[in-house]
Design a protein around this motif. Structure first.
Motif, PDB file in Angstrom:
ATOM      1  N   GLY A  70       1.596   0.099  -0.867  1.00  0.00           N
ATOM      2  CA  GLY A  70       1.037   1.384  -0.443  1.00  0.00           C
ATOM      3  C   GLY A  70       2.097   2.402  -0.084  1.00  0.00           C
ATOM      4  O   GLY A  70       1.857   3.271   0.775  1.00  0.00           O
ATOM      5  N   GLY A  71       3.265   2.309  -0.721  1.00  0.00           N
ATOM      6  CA  GLY A  71       4.319   3.292  -0.510  1.00  0.00           C
ATOM      7  C   GLY A  71       5.182   3.076   0.712  1.00  0.00           C
ATOM      8  O   GLY A  71       6.058   3.898   0.998  1.00  0.00           O
ATOM      9  N   ILE A  72       4.967   1.990   1.468  1.00  0.00           N
ATOM     10  CA  ILE A  72       5.797   1.696   2.638  1.00  0.00           C
ATOM     11  C   ILE A  72       6.200   0.222   2.621  1.00  0.00           C
ATOM     12  O   ILE A  72       5.607  -0.598   1.913  1.00  0.00           O
ATOM     13  N   ASP A  73       7.205  -0.122   3.420  1.00  0.00           N
ATOM     14  CA  ASP A  73       7.631  -1.515   3.563  1.00  0.00           C
ATOM     15  C   ASP A  73       6.661  -2.245   4.489  1.00  0.00           C
ATOM     16  O   ASP A  73       6.402  -1.792   5.617  1.00  0.00           O
ATOM     17  N   GLN A  74       6.137  -3.379   4.009  1.00  0.00           N
ATOM     18  CA  GLN A  74       5.207  -4.175   4.803  1.00  0.00           C
ATOM     19  C   GLN A  74       5.690  -5.626   4.808  1.00  0.00           C
ATOM     20  O   GLN A  74       6.075  -6.174   3.779  1.00  0.00           O
ATOM     21  N   ASP A  76       1.615  -8.631   8.139  1.00  0.00           N
ATOM     22  CA  ASP A  76       1.450  -7.612   9.181  1.00  0.00           C
ATOM     23  C   ASP A  76       1.051  -6.306   8.501  1.00  0.00           C
ATOM     24  O   ASP A  76       1.865  -5.664   7.831  1.00  0.00           O
ATOM     25  N   GLN A  77      -0.201  -5.923   8.677  1.00  0.00           N
ATOM     26  CA  GLN A  77      -0.754  -4.785   7.957  1.00  0.00           C
ATOM     27  C   GLN A  77      -0.124  -3.460   8.401  1.00  0.00           C
ATOM     28  O   GLN A  77       0.549  -3.378   9.432  1.00  0.00           O
ATOM     29  N   ARG A  78      -0.381  -2.456   7.607  1.00  0.00           N
ATOM     30  CA  ARG A  78       0.038  -1.083   7.919  1.00  0.00           C
ATOM     31  C   ARG A  78      -0.309  -0.762   9.376  1.00  0.00           C
ATOM     32  O   ARG A  78      -1.443  -0.949   9.828  1.00  0.00           O
ATOM     33  N   GLY A  79       0.703  -0.307  10.128  1.00  0.00           N
ATOM     34  CA  GLY A  79       0.476   0.080  11.519  1.00  0.00           C
ATOM     35  C   GLY A  79       0.474  -1.058  12.511  1.00  0.00           C
ATOM     36  O   GLY A  79       0.170  -0.840  13.681  1.00  0.00           O
ATOM     37  N   ALA A  80       0.836  -2.273  12.081  1.00  0.00           N
ATOM     38  CA  ALA A  80       0.757  -3.426  12.972  1.00  0.00           C
ATOM     39  C   ALA A  80       2.026  -4.276  12.886  1.00  0.00           C
ATOM     40  O   ALA A  80       2.657  -4.382  11.830  1.00  0.00           O
ATOM     41  N   GLU A 118     -10.027   3.231   3.703  1.00  0.00           N
ATOM     42  CA  GLU A 118      -9.795   3.136   2.260  1.00  0.00           C
ATOM     43  C   GLU A 118      -8.349   2.782   1.947  1.00  0.00           C
ATOM     44  O   GLU A 118      -8.071   2.011   1.017  1.00  0.00           O
ATOM     45  N   ARG A 119      -7.403   3.331   2.717  1.00  0.00           N
ATOM     46  CA  ARG A 119      -6.003   2.982   2.482  1.00  0.00           C
ATOM     47  C   ARG A 119      -5.743   1.516   2.816  1.00  0.00           C
ATOM     48  O   ARG A 119      -4.989   0.839   2.112  1.00  0.00           O
ATOM     49  N   MET A 120      -6.368   1.018   3.866  1.00  0.00           N
ATOM     50  CA  MET A 120      -6.187  -0.382   4.243  1.00  0.00           C
ATOM     51  C   MET A 120      -6.790  -1.318   3.195  1.00  0.00           C
ATOM     52  O   MET A 120      -6.232  -2.374   2.893  1.00  0.00           O
ATOM     53  N   ILE A 121      -7.925  -0.918   2.629  1.00  0.00           N
ATOM     54  CA  ILE A 121      -8.509  -1.718   1.546  1.00  0.00           C
ATOM     55  C   ILE A 121      -7.591  -1.698   0.328  1.00  0.00           C
ATOM     56  O   ILE A 121      -7.351  -2.739  -0.301  1.00  0.00           O
ATOM     57  N   ALA A 122      -7.066  -0.520   0.011  1.00  0.00           N
ATOM     58  CA  ALA A 122      -6.156  -0.406  -1.136  1.00  0.00           C
ATOM     59  C   ALA A 122      -4.897  -1.246  -0.915  1.00  0.00           C
ATOM     60  O   ALA A 122      -4.398  -1.895  -1.845  1.00  0.00           O
ATOM     61  N   ASP A 123      -4.368  -1.231   0.313  1.00  0.00           N
ATOM     62  CA  ASP A 123      -3.219  -2.085   0.628  1.00  0.00           C
ATOM     63  C   ASP A 123      -3.551  -3.558   0.382  1.00  0.00           C
ATOM     64  O   ASP A 123      -2.735  -4.319  -0.155  1.00  0.00           O
TER      65      ASP A 123
END
Length: 371
Positions: free
Chosen positions: A57-61, A107-111, A130-135
């Protein structure tokens, strides 16, 4: 030879009491986590043990990937919260899983570690359902490619059960099965029932403070309006106090403290984990608690629910009612009689047995597991 053996026995007898009398405690958190890391180190010939950043999703996870045999089916766990990461407590409940699955903690986006790896101000506008589902879709796609798998297992806990159910609807061809723990069904009704149960416990306990605070919230979770977070936190304070989150415990302090022993987490990660939890809740939780997923009536992938009999944090009673209405190629509801919301931590043995005996055979029949 006999005198030598006698001497060795005497020396061992002398040393053992001395060691027992003066145990050496770990000198630091670093030393403690090193003990855990070494104890659960994956040393099998076909094993995998990875802790790394993935571009999703465009970021490091951040993900942790662990298993004794890379030929095993992949199981992705979607943690709860939003923001209640499972990676830093997985050292406690997951080791047995790794003998039968390649287990992925994310560890999901924002966590968690992902929160710490990115600028919150940049990520904040992207904190949408929707972004979390897409991730989640991107993560499953990456794992399928990385491990050469047509299908994987997805296990969603609490908030993660919302993401998992969305995946099961949108990408059933990617899944061996979907497993829900603390499954979200009708979230507003779950909130109302949790409030009513907590008030009942407080009255029975003669807890005037709790009764007054809970009554002040009425009418609670009415209609489709998001519950204000300050009201939600007051309700959860007393619900957790009476064992609605962890059966026969007053709150989740033991589970929260276990984060400090995570080998995957640096000191800074531990310091930031609750910031990420708050950040995720502020952006996602209120809206999530307005969702009614009981409208889902059919899935095209096998369905498992692992439900704690005493779960009032996310009503297991409502989840069971939804389960009875949904159609799936196969489905199974498993009750955990000594659990509330944290099933995998409260009953880790039964969780493991159920995963191995009921879930993994789906992959075996598909040829995606060594026999």
């Amino acid at each position: 030879m006999k005198p030598l053996l006698s001497l060795l026995f005497l020396l061992a007898s002398a040393v053992a009491p001395a060691m027992a009398a003066a145990p050496v405690a770990p000198a630091s958190r670093e030393a403690s986590t090193a003990i855990i890391a070494n104890l659960r180190k994956v040393v099998s010939d076909q094993g995998v043990e990875r802790l790394e950043k993935v571009r999703i999703g465009g970021i490091d996870q951040w993900v942790s990937i662990r298993g004794n045999d890379r030929r095993n089916p992949v199981l992705l766990m979607l943690h709860g919260g939003p923001g209640w990461v499972a990676m830093p407590t997985s050292w406690y409940f997951q080791r047995g899983w790794e003998e039968y699955f390649t287990v992925v903690q994310w560890d999901q986006r924002g966590a968690g570690k992902t929160y710490a790896a990115n600028d919150p101000a940049v990520v904040a506008p992207t904190m949408t359902r929707e972004r979390m589902i897409a991730d989640s879709e991107e993560m499953v796609a990456w794992l399928r490619g990385e491990f050469g798998k047509d299908r994987i297992f997805v296990l969603g806990h609490s908030w993660g059960s919302y993401l998992g159910l969305e995946l099961a609807q949108r990408r059933p061809e990617w899944l061996h099965a979907y497993i829900g723990i603390g499954q979200i069904s009708n979230a507003p009704e779950s909130e109302r029932r949790g409030w009513a149960w907590t008030l009942q416990q407080a009255r029975a306990d003669g807890n005037a403070e709790a009764v007054a605070e809970l009554n002040a919230l009425a009418p609670y979770a009415q209609g489709s309006t998001p519950v204000p977070l300050d009201a939600l936190f007051k309700q959860r304070r007393w619900l957790n106090h009476y064992g609605g989150m962890v059966h026969n415990r007053r709150g989740g302090d033991a589970e929260a403290a276990a984060v400090k022993l995570s080998p995957e987490y640096t000191d800074q990660d531990v310091a930031d984990v609750w910031k990420g939890n708050d950040f995720s809740m502020q952006h996602l939780l209120g809206e999530v608690l307005t969702l009614d997923m009981s409208a889902v009536r059919e899935l095209k992938t096998p369905l498992f629910l692992f439900e704690g009999r005493h779960d009032h944090n996310v009503s297991s009673e409502l989840a069971a009612q939804w389960f009875a209405t949904v159609k799936a190629p196969s489905k199974q509801l498993v009750w955990f009689e000594q659990s509330a919301h944290e099933v995998m931590i409260e009953e880790p043995g039964k969780t493991l047995l159920t995963l191995v005996q009921q879930v993994r055979p789906i992959a075996e029949r598909a040829g995606d597991a060594p026999r």
